[in-house]
Design a protein around this motif. Sequence first.
Motif, mmCIF file in Angstrom:
data_model
loop_
_atom_site.group_PDB
_atom_site.id
_atom_site.type_symbol
_atom_site.label_atom_id
_atom_site.label_comp_id
_atom_site.label_asym_id
_atom_site.label_seq_id
_atom_site.Cartn_x
_atom_site.Cartn_y
_atom_site.Cartn_z
ATOM 1 N N GLN A 1 48.403 86.234 12.607
ATOM 2 C CA GLN A 1 48.814 86.276 14.012
ATOM 3 C C GLN A 1 48.060 85.245 14.855
ATOM 4 O O GLN A 1 47.793 85.456 16.041
ATOM 5 N N GLY A 2 47.725 84.118 14.226
ATOM 6 C CA GLY A 2 47.046 83.056 14.951
ATOM 7 C C GLY A 2 45.585 83.331 15.242
ATOM 8 O O GLY A 2 44.961 82.619 16.033
ATOM 9 N N CYS A 3 45.004 84.346 14.599
ATOM 10 C CA CYS A 3 43.627 84.745 14.883
ATOM 11 C C CYS A 3 42.687 84.339 13.745
ATOM 12 O O CYS A 3 43.042 84.421 12.572
ATOM 13 N N TYR A 4 41.459 83.942 14.146
ATOM 14 C CA TYR A 4 40.443 83.510 13.186
ATOM 15 C C TYR A 4 39.140 84.258 13.478
ATOM 16 O O TYR A 4 38.434 83.948 14.433
ATOM 17 N N ASP A 5 38.860 85.267 12.643
ATOM 18 C CA ASP A 5 37.627 86.036 12.799
ATOM 19 C C ASP A 5 36.421 85.261 12.288
ATOM 20 O O ASP A 5 35.283 85.621 12.597
ATOM 21 N N LEU A 6 36.661 84.226 11.500
ATOM 22 C CA LEU A 6 35.580 83.506 10.821
ATOM 23 C C LEU A 6 35.606 82.023 11.152
ATOM 24 O O LEU A 6 36.651 81.453 11.441
ATOM 25 N N THR A 7 34.425 81.417 11.090
ATOM 26 C CA THR A 7 34.271 79.972 11.164
ATOM 27 C C THR A 7 33.563 79.508 9.898
ATOM 28 O O THR A 7 32.553 80.102 9.493
ATOM 29 N N VAL A 8 34.121 78.483 9.246
ATOM 30 C CA VAL A 8 33.475 77.934 8.055
ATOM 31 C C VAL A 8 32.266 77.118 8.492
ATOM 32 O O VAL A 8 32.386 76.180 9.274
ATOM 33 N N HIS A 9 31.098 77.500 7.990
ATOM 34 C CA HIS A 9 29.868 76.784 8.341
ATOM 35 C C HIS A 9 29.579 75.661 7.347
ATOM 36 O O HIS A 9 29.373 74.514 7.725
ATOM 37 N N THR A 10 29.582 75.987 6.068
ATOM 38 C CA THR A 10 29.417 74.980 5.017
ATOM 39 C C THR A 10 30.343 75.323 3.862
ATOM 40 O O THR A 10 30.615 76.501 3.592
ATOM 41 N N HIS A 11 30.856 74.298 3.177
ATOM 42 C CA HIS A 11 31.793 74.504 2.084
ATOM 43 C C HIS A 11 31.051 74.605 0.752
ATOM 44 O O HIS A 11 29.993 74.006 0.569
ATOM 45 N N ALA A 12 31.640 75.355 -0.159
ATOM 46 C CA ALA A 12 31.066 75.476 -1.505
ATOM 47 C C ALA A 12 31.115 74.122 -2.206
ATOM 48 O O ALA A 12 32.050 73.343 -1.996
ATOM 49 N N PRO A 13 30.114 73.806 -3.035
ATOM 50 C CA PRO A 13 30.161 72.542 -3.783
ATOM 51 C C PRO A 13 31.433 72.472 -4.623
ATOM 52 O O PRO A 13 31.833 73.445 -5.239
ATOM 53 N N SER A 14 32.047 71.276 -4.627
ATOM 54 C CA SER A 14 33.300 71.120 -5.379
ATOM 55 C C SER A 14 32.992 70.881 -6.872
ATOM 56 O O SER A 14 31.903 70.478 -7.236
#
Length: 274
Positions: free
Chosen positions: A261-274
């Motif tokens: 519904q267009g909502c984002y409870d989370l913000t990505v702080h750092t991504h997992a190593p690829s």
Amino acid sequence: QEQQQQQEQQEQQDAKSMAKVGDFVKRDGQDTVGTVLKLERGDDVLVMWHAGGRETLSRRALRVVSARHHLHVGDRVRRGPDWRWGQQDGGSDTLGTVIEAGSVARVRWDTGSTDTCSWGRQGKYDLEVVEAMLRIHCGDRVRRGIDWKYADQDGGRGRLGTVVEIAPSGNIGWYNVQWDVSGSVDWYRYSREGCFDLDIVESRPMHGVGDRVTRGPDWKWGKQDGGAGSFGVVTARATRTEWIQVRWDNGSSNCYRFGEQGCYDLTVHTHAPS
């Protein structure tokens, strides 16, 4: 009388088909796409063209390419077509700000009061969006936008960067970007007080298993995460595609919206190593 009723029905149908704030639109006879940013006087709206520039046009001169269906935290609103709550908002001209989005939204009116309003629940819309708070996602590819004022911090006109962090709810509309060429990382506005330092080139939100996350702009789950500033890790995508599962550093685990519904409870702080 029958003719008058038909005319009223046609007017209502025309109003429903006209562009609304947040819609992607084209001008009749042209292929350039833009986003409706704000309602102006009468039938006029302010459009930001994706190729650059802003323009005030009549809604009747625009064709909707993609309609916006969701409220966002930060949207500016007023009473809508199904309003039935008297002067609870402070009057028909009073504006408010969405502080919690969804089919049932919470609005803080400029008068200081806070109300719960319908946005699509049982087909009712208590609100109308007057000015949109548009969103960028972590992972989106961007370039300098129409309000850019940072010289060649991005490495030069046309250079691309990636959104690596989204500001928390107290600073909605600020995004941290890492530029490909210069390597510079800094904060920029997108739909913050009507300013657009950035332009989206490619939307590709990231939310992979192993990503470190913190509460996002639509967080409404109290201290389930351990409190503001706490971190967790994405452990799985939930069975519903726009929900993801997170294990917080305090040991608790739950599922949260990431696009629902267009909502984002989370913000990505750092991504997992690829």
